[in-house]
Write a protein that holds these residues in place. Structure first.
Motif, PDB file in Angstrom:
ATOM      1  N   HIS A  92       0.832  -1.197   0.000  1.00  0.00           N
ATOM      2  CA  HIS A  92       0.000   0.000   0.000  1.00  0.00           C
ATOM      3  C   HIS A  92       0.874   1.257   0.000  1.00  0.00           C
ATOM      4  N   GLN A 135      -8.407  -4.833  -1.731  1.00  0.00           N
ATOM      5  CA  GLN A 135      -8.598  -3.420  -1.429  1.00  0.00           C
ATOM      6  C   GLN A 135      -8.347  -3.172   0.054  1.00  0.00           C
ATOM      7  N   ASP A 138      -5.121   2.153  -3.016  1.00  0.00           N
ATOM      8  CA  ASP A 138      -5.860   1.237  -2.136  1.00  0.00           C
ATOM      9  C   ASP A 138      -6.201  -0.063  -2.835  1.00  0.00           C
ATOM     10  N   LEU A 139      -6.192  -0.067  -4.161  1.00  0.00           N
ATOM     11  CA  LEU A 139      -6.607  -1.231  -4.942  1.00  0.00           C
ATOM     12  C   LEU A 139      -5.368  -1.962  -5.454  1.00  0.00           C
TER      13      LEU A 139
END
Length: 206
Positions: free
Chosen positions: A123, A170, A129-130
């Protein structure tokens, strides 16, 4: 795929987004991730400072954009600039310390802790976020069986820290994910922040 083991490192990459994994490949085809590099760092600069053949596989794990320069051109710029030499020396120290910590992490901590640490790091590195990752890919990166990852991801989904589809992970709650992760994430993150903001490296002052 940027490089396979033994390939000449012709270019150095500076990711602007996305993430590159350095993957150790065994003779029987098994593989495990040894390092991740994203927008905080540089890909394919050797620890020695010489332009050497690739020792690991360089795999774009999360797609993104990058700029690049020839490897020899980059080393020439490092030799010519005290400021750049200092930054690169400190970054190479970050890579070494991260590698040492991850060796200990893989030997001591649970799959759930390591998985949470890996998601947090990815991240940070990718800036999104994906994360376009399958459970099979995540299992390979952590060097564990697919079933162990499936159980772990279901638990993280139940706890509300991630959402998961067939090929997409996610991040939805970093704070709780950080609580689940082992101490290695915070330790490596702190060392990176400290080393990359310190003053010039002594070996670059000549």
């Amino acid at each position: 795929m940027l490089y396979e083991p033994g390939d000449p490192l012709t270019h150095v990459y500076f990711p602007l987004s996305g993430m590159v994994s350095l993957v150790a490949v065994m003779h029987d085809g098994r593989a495990v991730e040894t390092m991740t590099i994203g927008r905080e760092g540089v890909v394919a600069t050797s620890a020695s400072g010489y332009v050497d053949p690739a020792f690991t596989r360089f795999l774009v794990q999360v797609p993104g954009k990058a700029v690049r320069v020839t490897a020899q051109g980059f080393e020439d710029m490092v030799d010519a600039s005290i400021g750049l030499c200092s930054a690169v020396s400190r970054y190479r120290e970050v890579l070494l310390r991260t590698t040492l910590q991850i060796v200990a992490c893989n030997a001591i901590h649970s799959v759930r802790q390591r998985c949470a640490r890996w998601i947090l790091t990815t991240h940070d590195r990718s800036g999104t976020d994906l994360l376009p990752l399958t459970q099979a890919e995540l299992a390979e990166m952590l060097g564990v069986k697919r079933n162990a990852i499936s159980i772990t991801i279901r638990e993280l989904v139940r706890l509300g820290v991630v959402k998961n589809t067939r090929s997409l992970l996610q991040v939805v709650n970093r704070a709780d994910l950080n609580f689940i992760a082992c101490e290695c994430y915070s330790l490596v993150y702190g060392e990176q922040a400290r080393l990359l903001t310190d003053g010039p490296s002594p070996e670059c002052n000549d």
